[in-house]
Write an enzyme that holds these catalytic residues in place. Structure first.
Site, PDB file in Angstrom:
ATOM      1  N   HIS A 201      41.036  39.362  33.139  1.00  0.00           N
ATOM      2  CA  HIS A 201      41.980  39.982  34.077  1.00  0.00           C
ATOM      3  C   HIS A 201      43.420  39.829  33.604  1.00  0.00           C
ATOM      4  O   HIS A 201      44.345  40.023  34.385  1.00  0.00           O
ATOM      5  CB  HIS A 201      41.833  39.371  35.478  1.00  0.00           C
ATOM      6  CG  HIS A 201      40.424  39.364  35.959  1.00  0.00           C
ATOM      7  ND1 HIS A 201      39.587  38.300  35.799  1.00  0.00           N
ATOM      8  CD2 HIS A 201      39.688  40.339  36.568  1.00  0.00           C
ATOM      9  CE1 HIS A 201      38.391  38.576  36.296  1.00  0.00           C
ATOM     10  NE2 HIS A 201      38.424  39.810  36.764  1.00  0.00           N
TER      11      HIS A 201
HETATM   12  S1  FES Z   1      42.059  36.176  34.185  1.00  0.00           S
HETATM   13 FE1  FES Z   1      40.385  36.358  35.470  1.00  0.00          FE
HETATM   14  S2  FES Z   1      38.996  35.021  34.610  1.00  0.00           S
HETATM   15 FE2  FES Z   1      40.682  34.795  33.344  1.00  0.00          FE
END
Ligand code: FES
Length: 236
Positions: A201
């Site tokens: 993410h």
């Molecule tokens: S940014 Fe979501 S798991 Fe690493």
């Protein structure tokens, strides 16, 4: 009985008068009292006149020990003592088995601590090892990286932590390689801050493993580790 019968056969007024003249009736009264006592005694001693007696006490003589009292006591003490000792031994064995069963197995204990030879990690390089099922990031940092990590304004960080608080020796950075957002494994030497980048993410960690950008709420976790010698590090 004859005396009692003769007394009971007297009319009520006669018996009252007899009772009022003790000198003449004393022998009669004594005989009547004795007769009544006898009757009462028989009532208590004998079985009921009808039906079976309800207070028959069995004879336990057959079951009674023929030995002396002291030898019976010794037998009782030995039995109680030996049963107590056996119960204690059985309880100890049960608890011991239970605890042994619950404790970690040999392979888990072997994984509990991991020793790393430091001279196998060149300066400026990352190494990933497995410890208790998790990836561990070990970075041999350069002097420039240490300086960069120390030059960050800690107050501006999402999870404020100094580089000094995150390392035992500044050149060795040790972290659990699990993103604090949802648990992905970040990529080393990547991201906008030259540290680690989680592609799941888009979380960016700096060269001290602190979260600088993206959804992760916390810095990368620091595991328990130590340096038993100058050449080795033990994690766990
Ligand atoms: S940014 Fe979501 S798991 Fe690493």
């Amino acid at each position: 009985m004859a005396a009692l019968r003769s007394l009971s056969s007297l009319p009520a007024t006669a018996s009252r008068s007899l009772l009022r003249t003790p000198s003449s009736t004393a022998p009669l009264l004594r005989a009547a009292t004795a007769a009544c006592t006898q009757i009462d005694q028989r009532r208590y001693d004998s079985a009921p006149a009808y039906g079976k007696p309800t207070t028959v006490i069995p004879d336990w003589g057959y079951y009674k020990s023929k030995k002396s009292e002291s030898s019976n006591k010794v037998f009782g003490y030995v039995m109680v003592g030996s049963m107590g000792a056996l119960s204690a031994a059985a309880g100890k064995a049960t608890i011991q088995d239970f605890l042994v069963n619950m404790s970690a197995s040999a392979d888990v204990l072997a994984m509990a601590k991991v020793e790393v030879a430091l001279n196998s990690i060149p300066e400026g390089k990352n190494v990933v090892i497995k410890w208790r099922g998790k990836p561990i990031f070990i970075r041999h940092r350069t002097a420039d990286e240490i300086e960069e990590a120390n030059n960050v304004n800690v107050a501006s960080l999402r999870d404020p932590e100094t580089d000094e608080a995150r390392t035992k020796k500044p050149e060795w950075l040790v972290m659990v390689g699990v993103c604090t957002h949802l648990g992905c494994v970040p990529i080393g030497e990547a991201g906008e801050y030259g540290g680690w980048f989680c592609p799941c993410h888009g979380s960016h960690y700096d060269i001290s493993g602190r979260i600088r950008k993206g959804p992760a709420p916390l810095n990368l976790e620091i595991p328990a580790y130590d340096f038993p010698t100058d050449e080795t590090m033990v994690i766990g």
